[in-house]
Enzyme design. Structure first.
Site, PDB file in Angstrom:
ATOM      1  N   HIS A 165     -27.729  -3.104  -7.125  1.00 60.47           N
ATOM      2  CA  HIS A 165     -27.353  -4.318  -7.839  1.00 60.47           C
ATOM      3  C   HIS A 165     -26.988  -3.996  -9.296  1.00 60.47           C
ATOM      4  O   HIS A 165     -26.033  -4.509  -9.854  1.00 60.47           O
ATOM      5  CB  HIS A 165     -28.548  -5.267  -7.787  1.00 60.47           C
ATOM      6  CG  HIS A 165     -28.153  -6.678  -7.967  1.00 60.47           C
ATOM      7  ND1 HIS A 165     -28.690  -7.696  -7.232  1.00 60.47           N
ATOM      8  CD2 HIS A 165     -27.273  -7.243  -8.789  1.00 60.47           C
ATOM      9  CE1 HIS A 165     -28.143  -8.817  -7.609  1.00 60.47           C
ATOM     10  NE2 HIS A 165     -27.272  -8.578  -8.552  1.00 60.47           N
ATOM     11  N   GLU A 216      -7.640  -2.268  13.008  1.00 60.53           N
ATOM     12  CA  GLU A 216      -8.271  -1.003  12.628  1.00 60.53           C
ATOM     13  C   GLU A 216      -8.611  -0.136  13.824  1.00 60.53           C
ATOM     14  O   GLU A 216      -9.232   0.902  13.686  1.00 60.53           O
ATOM     15  CB  GLU A 216      -9.509  -1.264  11.755  1.00 60.53           C
ATOM     16  CG  GLU A 216     -10.490  -2.256  12.338  1.00 60.53           C
ATOM     17  CD  GLU A 216     -11.589  -2.664  11.359  1.00 60.53           C
ATOM     18  OE1 GLU A 216     -11.831  -1.933  10.398  1.00 60.53           O
ATOM     19  OE2 GLU A 216     -12.211  -3.717  11.581  1.00 60.53           O
ATOM     20  N   ASP A 245     -10.815   2.851   8.885  1.00 59.06           N
ATOM     21  CA  ASP A 245     -11.213   3.026  10.274  1.00 59.06           C
ATOM     22  C   ASP A 245     -10.034   3.434  11.146  1.00 59.06           C
ATOM     23  O   ASP A 245     -10.176   4.250  12.048  1.00 59.06           O
ATOM     24  CB  ASP A 245     -11.857   1.743  10.821  1.00 59.06           C
ATOM     25  CG  ASP A 245     -13.350   1.712  10.532  1.00 59.06           C
ATOM     26  OD1 ASP A 245     -13.960   2.800  10.491  1.00 59.06           O
ATOM     27  OD2 ASP A 245     -13.910   0.612  10.341  1.00 59.06           O
ATOM     28  N   CYS A 271      -5.697  -3.471   3.628  1.00 65.75           N
ATOM     29  CA  CYS A 271      -6.878  -3.598   2.775  1.00 65.75           C
ATOM     30  C   CYS A 271      -7.721  -2.329   2.714  1.00 65.75           C
ATOM     31  O   CYS A 271      -8.836  -2.354   2.243  1.00 65.75           O
ATOM     32  CB  CYS A 271      -7.736  -4.785   3.220  1.00 65.75           C
ATOM     33  SG  CYS A 271      -8.488  -4.568   4.822  1.00 65.75           S
TER      34      CYS A 271
END
Lengths: 99, 555
Positions: B191, B433, B457, B504
Site C-alpha cells: 500500500h 488473451e 498472457d 492493455c
C-alpha cells in the site's frame, strides 16, 4: 428499548464500524435532548449483558471485542417511544451495513 | 561514497540529507516523573489533545483532497479515539491518583489499551493496538519535544530513512514536504509503494542491511531510474546525476506540454489513450495526465489484503467513487482475475502444478457464481453513476460468454425487482488473451461490445514461454511476428463486426509499437498512466497513411 444484533462482519467490530456507530450516536445526542445509547455483549437470552458501554465512544465499543457470531445488545433511551423507534430504524440500517 | 541497491518505487532523482525516522523513543516515557501540580498536567494533556486534533484535521483534509475518502478515513478514526472519554479519563485518573506527569499517564494509558487489544483473539483487532500507539505518540509529541522525529528543519531537502513506513506515516511525512524515502523493508506492491507512486515521491525500498544508522545526516541522492542510493556521493557522481536529473526534468516538461491535447496522428487517425488502474490511489495520476478513461480497472486489489470476501456494498462504493471521479469518461472494470499463482487465503484454492492453465479468472467466477454475482451487481449499480463497462478475463470459448450473459441478466432482473438503478445498456467486453479466443474472434465479436487484447498472457500462451522461468524468459517477445499476426486478426475481425478493439498489455506503452498498432487500426491503448503523455507525443508525430502498407505487408 433494547434489542439484539448478531455480528456478521468477519473482522468483528473494529475501528471503522465502531467509528460509524460513534458518529451516529453523537448525532442522535445532538438531535434529541434526552438520549442515551449503550452497547454491550449479550450473555443471556433476555438481553442481559455484561459491561455496558456508551456507544458514542469508539474505544469503549472496540474494547468490547465483539467478534463475528457474537450478539450485541443495544439499549436506546430516548425522549419518547416514537424517537426510540426512529433511532432504532436508522441504527439498523447502519448495523446491517457495517456490523 | 556508498552505493546502495534496492527496488525503485517511483522514477525520479532527488538530492537531500538523510534523516532517520524512528518511532522507538515512545517507551522512554515509561518512567514516571512526580508532579505536584495535577491541574497543570491535565491542562497540558488537554492542550496537546487540541493540537493533535488540529493536526489530524489537516491530515484528513489533505488526504481527502489528494487520495480520496478511503485513505483519509484513518485520520477520522484517530480523531474519534482522541475524543473518547474513556481514554481521557484514564489519563486524568493516572495524573491525579499517582501524581504523575502527563507524558507518563498517556504512555501508561496507551499500554493498557494496547494490551486490551493485543490479547483479543482476533488478529484484526490485535493490529488496532498500533492505532492506539500512533495516537498516544502524537499526543506526547504535542506535549514535549521527543528526540529524533523532528522533521521541520530545512523541510525542503529531507530524505527519510527507516526500516519500514506505514501508509499513514507516508501521508503525514508528505504533508511535511519530504523529498523522498528509503527503507530497509517493503515491497513494490505494498500500500505504501502504491501511495508513493501516486504521490510521485522518489523512493527506494528493500535495501536491507545496506542502510546503516551511521548514514544519518549524510548527503544522499536517490536515483529512482536505476534503483540506487548514493550516500555521501563524490563530485563526479553529483555531476553525473545532476545532468541526468536535468534531462529528466526537461523531458517531463516537454511531455506536460502534451496535456489536454488530442491523440490524433498527423493524418487525422484517432486513438484512445487510457489508463490501467490497479488501485484507487492511481486515479489521481490518471486525472493528472488527462487519460481518455480507464481501459483496465483491475478489481483484484479490492479482494487483496483481507480475510474475507468484500461485500456488494463495499465493492459498489469503490466502483461508484471511481465512476463519478472520472466525470463521464469510460471506466472498464475487469471482473476478478485471480488464480493459483495470485490468490487470497480465503478463496481456498489448492496449489496447482500449472496455475497459468488452471483454475483462474472467469473459470473461478463461473464455478462460484455467488462471488461473481456479488461483483456484477456492484458494478451494475455503479453504472448508474458514470460510464462503466464490464470486461471479462481469460475467455477461451463462446459457451463462456453465453453463461456470463445469463448470469448478468439474472443480476439485472434482480436489481430491477429491487428498484435499484443501473445502466441497462452497459457495454460488455472480453479479454483476448488465449490463442483460442484469437482464432474464434470473428464469432466472439458478434457477442460483445469490445475486445481488449491482453498481450502478457497471449504471448505466454502463444509462444509457450513462462515469464517466471529464468531459463526461457529471454524468449518472451511481444513483437514476435506470430503475436503481431494474431493482433492483426483480432483487429480485422473487430472491424468487420463494428466493435472497438484495444490493447492493455505492457506493450501498449512501448513507443516502438505505436506505429504498428495505429496501422492495424487499434482503437484504444491502455497503459500505466505515467506513460500516456509519451505515447500521445508519439501518436501526434506519426503519419499512419505513409507507413501502413509497408508495416502490414511485413506481417
Amino acid at each position: 428499548m433494547n434489542f439484539k444484533y448478531k455480528i456478521k462482519n468477519p473482522c468483528g467490530v473494529h475501528a471503522r464500524p465502531a467509528g460509524h456507530l460513534a458518529t451516529f450516536v453523537k448525532n442522535c445526542n445532538k438531535k434529541y435532548d434526552e438520549c442515551e445509547i449503550k452497547i454491550g455483549k449479550s450473555i443471556s437470552a433476555d438481553c442481559g449483558c455484561g459491561d455496558c458501554k456508551d456507544a458514542s465512544q469508539i474505544l469503549s465499543v472496540m474494547s468490547l471485542g465483539l467478534k463475528k457470531g457474537d450478539e450485541a445488545v443495544f439499549y436506546i433511551y430516548g425522549p419518547d417511544e416514537q424517537a426510540e423507534n426512529d433511532i432504532k430504524r436508522d441504527m439498523c440500517d447502519l448495523l446491517s451495513e457495517h456490523f | 561514497m556508498n552505493v546502495l541497491k534496492g527496488v525503485a518505487v517511483y522514477r525520479g532523482i532527488v538530492f537531500g540529507k538523510l534523516k532517520a525516522y524512528r518511532k522507538d523513543y515512545f517507551d522512554m516515557y515509561s518512567d514516571k516523573v512526580f508532579s505536584g501540580n495535577s491541574e497543570f498536567e491535565i491542562s497540558k494533556f488537554e492542550n496537546a489533545k487540541k493540537d493533535a486534533m488540529e493536526q489530524l484535521d489537516g491530515l484528513y483534509e489533505s488526504a481527502l483532497k489528494d487520495l480520496g475518502e478511503e485513505h483519509a478515513m484513518i485520520f477520522g478514526v484517530h480523531k474519534m479515539i482522541i475524543e473518547d472519554y474513556e481514554y481521557s479519563e484514564s489519563v486524568a485518573g493516572i495524573i491525579k491518583k499517582e501524581h504523575a506527569n502527563a507524558e507518563y499517564a498517556v504512555w501508561l494509558t496507551s499500554r493498557r489499551f494496547e494490551h486490551k487489544f493485543e490479547t483479543m483473539d482476533n488478529e484484526y483487532m490485535q493490529q488496532r493496538a498500533s492505532d492506539i500507539r500512533d495516537i498516544s505518540r502524537r499526543i506526547i509529541n504535542c506535549m514535549s519535544n521527543p528526540p529524533g522525529d523532528k522533521i521541520n528543519e530545512d523541510k525542503k531537502s529531507l530524505i527519510i530513512g527507516c526500516d519500514d513506513l506505514s501508509p499513514s506515516d507516508l501521508l503525514e511525512l508528505n504533508s511535511n514536504y519530504i523529498k523522498g524515502f528509503i527503507t530497509m523493508l517493503g515491497s513494490k506492491n505494498s500500500h505504501t509503494s502504491i501511495l508513493a507512486k501516486s504521490m510521485k515521491i522518489p523512493s527506494i525500498i528493500s535495501l536491507g542491511e545496506q542502510l546503516k544508522p551511521e548514514f544519518e545526516g549524510c548527503d544522499v541522492i536517490i536515483d529512482g531510474f536505476a534503483g540506487a542510493v548514493y550516500v555521501s556521493p563524490d563530485s563526479a557522481t553529483i555531476r553525473r546525476l545532476k545532468k541526468k536529473k536535468e534531462l529528466c526534468d526537461k523531458q517531463e516538461e516537454l511531455l506536460s506540454s502534451f496535456k489536454g491535447k488530442e491523440n490524433v496522428s498527423l493524418d487525422g487517425q484517432e486513438v484512445q489513450l487510457s489508463a490501467n488502474v490497479s488501485h484507487i490511489a492511481d486515479i489521481k495520476v490518471v486525472k493528472d495526465v488527462d487519460a481518455n478513461g480507464i481501459g483496465l480497472f483491475r478489481s483484484e486489489f479490492i479482494f487483496m489484503g483481507r480475510h474475507n470476501y468484500p461485500t456488494e456494498e463495499e465493492q459498489f462504493r469503490i466502483y461508484k467513487s471511481v465512476a463519478s471521479k472520472m466525470d463521464g469518461k469510460h471506466v472498464t472494470i475487469r471482473t476478478l482475475d485471480v488464480g493459483a499463482d495470485k490468490q487470497m487465503d480465503y478463496f481456498d484454492i489448492p496449489k496447482e502444478a500449472n496455475p497459468a492453465m488452471g483454475y483462474r479468472g472467469i473459470r473461478i467466477c463461473l464455478d462460484r457464481p455467488n462471488i461473481f454475482k456479488t461483483q456484477l451487481r456492484a458494478i451494475l449499480r455503479a453504472s448508474a453513476y458514470g460510464n462503466v463497462e464490464i470486461l471479462f478475463p481469460m475467455i477461451s470459448s463462446l459457451d463462456e460468454i453465453i453463461r456470463i450473459k445469463k448470469i448478468l441478466n439474472e443480476c439485472k432482473s434482480e436489481l430491477r425487482c429491487q428498484k435499484l438503478d443501473f445502466n441497462d445498456d452497459i457495454k460488455i467486453g472480453i479479454m483476448i488473451e488465449t490463442p483460442a479466443a484469437v482464432m474464434i474472434s470473428d464469432i466472439l465479436a458478434k457477442e460483445v461490445d469490445f475486445f481488449s487484447i491482453g498481450t502478457n498472457d497471449l504471448v505466454q500462451y502463444s509462444l509457450a514461454v513462462d515469464r517466471q522461468n529464468d531459463k526461457v524468459n529471454f524468449m518472451f517477445n511481444p513483437q514476435h511476428r506470430a503475436i503481431l499476426r494474431m493482433i492483426k486478426m483480432v483487429c480485422d475481425n473487430a472491424k468487420l463486426a463494428g466493435i472497438r478493439v484495444g490493447i492493455c498489455g505492457e506493450i501498449a506503452a512501448d513507443e516502438n509499437m505505436t506505429e504498428i498498432f495505429l496501422s492495424l487500426g487499434v482503437n484504444e491503448l491502455s497503459m500505466s498512466a505515467p506513460f500516456i503523455l509519451g505515447i500521445r507525443k508519439k501518436v501526434r508525430e506519426t503519419n499512419v497513411s505513409l507507413i501502413r502498407d509497408q508495416i502490414v505487408s511485413k506481417l
